[in-house]
Write a protein that holds these residues in place. Sequence first.
Motif, PDB file in Angstrom:
ATOM      1  N   VAL A  49       1.021  -1.074   0.079  1.00 26.96           N
ATOM      2  CA  VAL A  49      -0.107  -0.060  -0.071  1.00 26.96           C
ATOM      3  C   VAL A  49       0.832   1.238  -0.070  1.00 26.96           C
ATOM      4  O   VAL A  49       1.564   1.400   0.984  1.00 26.96           O
ATOM      5  CB  VAL A  49      -0.902  -0.083   1.310  1.00 26.96           C
ATOM      6  N   MET A  50       0.905   1.833  -1.075  1.00 24.30           N
ATOM      7  CA  MET A  50       1.440   3.245  -1.347  1.00 24.30           C
ATOM      8  C   MET A  50       0.874   4.475  -1.002  1.00 24.30           C
ATOM      9  O   MET A  50      -0.182   4.670  -1.408  1.00 24.30           O
ATOM     10  CB  MET A  50       2.366   3.379  -2.547  1.00 24.30           C
ATOM     11  N   VAL A  51       1.114   5.148  -0.076  1.00 25.27           N
ATOM     12  CA  VAL A  51       0.278   6.275   0.315  1.00 25.27           C
ATOM     13  C   VAL A  51       0.858   7.456  -0.574  1.00 25.27           C
ATOM     14  O   VAL A  51       1.756   7.995  -0.421  1.00 25.27           O
ATOM     15  CB  VAL A  51       0.529   6.664   1.729  1.00 25.27           C
ATOM     16  N   ILE A  52      -0.201   7.992  -1.411  1.00 22.39           N
ATOM     17  CA  ILE A  52       0.299   9.010  -2.488  1.00 22.39           C
ATOM     18  C   ILE A  52      -0.447  10.445  -2.045  1.00 22.39           C
ATOM     19  O   ILE A  52      -1.546  10.552  -1.569  1.00 22.39           O
ATOM     20  CB  ILE A  52      -0.272   8.485  -3.899  1.00 22.39           C
ATOM     21  N   ASP A  53       0.354  11.184  -2.221  1.00 23.39           N
ATOM     22  CA  ASP A  53      -0.100  12.876  -1.970  1.00 23.39           C
ATOM     23  C   ASP A  53      -0.280  13.589  -3.247  1.00 23.39           C
ATOM     24  O   ASP A  53       0.139  12.704  -4.584  1.00 23.39           O
ATOM     25  CB  ASP A  53       0.919  13.481  -1.039  1.00 23.39           C
ATOM     26  N   GLU A  54      -0.587  14.829  -3.299  1.00 23.13           N
ATOM     27  CA  GLU A  54      -0.671  15.417  -4.520  1.00 23.13           C
ATOM     28  C   GLU A  54       0.376  15.622  -5.591  1.00 23.13           C
ATOM     29  O   GLU A  54       0.472  15.458  -6.722  1.00 23.13           O
ATOM     30  CB  GLU A  54      -1.208  16.858  -4.203  1.00 23.13           C
ATOM     31  N   GLU A  55       1.810  15.310  -4.956  1.00 25.43           N
ATOM     32  CA  GLU A  55       2.993  15.385  -5.749  1.00 25.43           C
ATOM     33  C   GLU A  55       3.633  14.109  -6.117  1.00 25.43           C
ATOM     34  O   GLU A  55       4.782  14.259  -6.449  1.00 25.43           O
ATOM     35  CB  GLU A  55       3.888  16.639  -4.887  1.00 25.43           C
ATOM     36  N   ALA A  56       2.661  13.115  -5.451  1.00 30.79           N
ATOM     37  CA  ALA A  56       3.398  11.694  -5.534  1.00 30.79           C
ATOM     38  C   ALA A  56       4.800  11.599  -5.121  1.00 30.79           C
ATOM     39  O   ALA A  56       5.766  10.933  -5.706  1.00 30.79           O
ATOM     40  CB  ALA A  56       3.329  11.334  -7.018  1.00 30.79           C
ATOM     41  N   LYS A  57       5.110  12.175  -3.679  1.00 28.37           N
ATOM     42  CA  LYS A  57       6.612  12.287  -3.275  1.00 28.37           C
ATOM     43  C   LYS A  57       7.199  10.929  -2.966  1.00 28.37           C
ATOM     44  O   LYS A  57       8.254  10.765  -3.157  1.00 28.37           O
ATOM     45  CB  LYS A  57       6.309  13.109  -2.102  1.00 28.37           C
ATOM     46  N   PRO A  58       6.369   9.748  -2.461  1.00 27.13           N
ATOM     47  CA  PRO A  58       7.012   8.493  -2.430  1.00 27.13           C
ATOM     48  C   PRO A  58       7.948   8.010  -3.610  1.00 27.13           C
ATOM     49  O   PRO A  58       8.990   7.573  -3.348  1.00 27.13           O
ATOM     50  CB  PRO A  58       5.837   7.708  -2.057  1.00 27.13           C
ATOM     51  N   LEU A  59       7.343   8.575  -4.706  1.00 31.22           N
ATOM     52  CA  LEU A  59       8.121   8.088  -6.001  1.00 31.22           C
ATOM     53  C   LEU A  59       9.516   8.919  -6.165  1.00 31.22           C
ATOM     54  O   LEU A  59      10.203   8.671  -7.196  1.00 31.22           O
ATOM     55  CB  LEU A  59       7.297   8.203  -7.227  1.00 31.22           C
ATOM     56  N   THR A  60       9.675   9.892  -5.194  1.00 24.43           N
ATOM     57  CA  THR A  60      11.170  10.801  -5.391  1.00 24.43           C
ATOM     58  C   THR A  60      12.028  10.021  -4.451  1.00 24.43           C
ATOM     59  O   THR A  60      13.140  10.486  -4.207  1.00 24.43           O
ATOM     60  CB  THR A  60      10.832  12.136  -5.191  1.00 24.43           C
ATOM     61  N   ARG A  61      11.634   9.174  -3.498  1.00 23.34           N
ATOM     62  CA  ARG A  61      12.500   8.609  -2.325  1.00 23.34           C
ATOM     63  C   ARG A  61      12.980   7.313  -2.816  1.00 23.34           C
ATOM     64  O   ARG A  61      12.357   6.578  -3.224  1.00 23.34           O
ATOM     65  CB  ARG A  61      11.857   8.524  -1.224  1.00 23.34           C
TER      66      ARG A  61
END
Length: 318
Positions: free
Chosen positions: A272-284
Amino acid sequence: CLLGGYRFELLGKDGERLEERADASRGTIRPAFPFLILWSGRPLPAVLFIPFMLLISFAIDAQVHVRKRHLVVSAILAFGIAFLLRVCGITLGRSPSVRRRIVDYRTKVLHKRPDPQPCQRGPGRAVTAAQLYDLFESFKTYIGDRDMYYVNTTILNPITKPEQLSFSEFVGPCEVTYFVSHFWGTPFQHFVSSIVKHAQLTVENQQQQQEGNILEGISNTTVGAATWRQEKYWICSLSNNQWRVQKELGNGDWAKSSFYRALNSPTCIATVMVIDEEAKPLTRAWCLFEVLQTFILMKNRPDSFSGLLLCTSTGVLN
């Protein structure tokens, strides 16, 4: 607002001056004594309230024609009354500090689990949606729009410090069902709302599946009285022991890390990936590592692993 090398002024959201108190990550900021007494007060600042009381005492003395020494006593009493009223106003208007709330939270948990014990790191340190939601509800006044960095430093660490355990070990761990990938900089309220929404949708889908099986004459007792509160999630900040971070990271060997162990557990059925408006997890980098392991699991366990679920506070995107 910085006023100089050694001075600053606290301003509200609209730029107004904060004259009494301001909640901070470690408690409350207040003007130092005696400025707290002299500069602020309700309904009048104390610096005006004291002369006001003196005028009243003078008026009373003039009416009753008392002696001068009585006038001095009245002046002293006026100052004392103003001071006490101000102190009472400060005390009564003070909301419970985050430290007091942490003590109350620990007391509540220890009443149910008087002797929390450590357990093996990895998949056995998940938390339920109910435990996550209860944590947020207990501290939402202080959390506001703050993120996991604040929650971990200001709330989780003080809660777990006496026992030197992970949060899951303290409140009661369980086996992982969903591995959570997220960015710590996401507002904690959004994070909790996303997990709760996923849990609710999961149970709704299970119930619909059960109803369909019943209509087809297929027996299914796996759902029963299950609620979203019972769904289990492995969340690094809650499942890892923050007092032994290097060990949780496998001492540099990612294959021995608690992340890898939890995600590769047979009981884990999805990421489960918690996504925000900027999809920040995909930058980590660490989140991308979790995504890579998720795709590998999708290939190796196509029948028992559902893959990557992109979750928000309003639902699951895929």
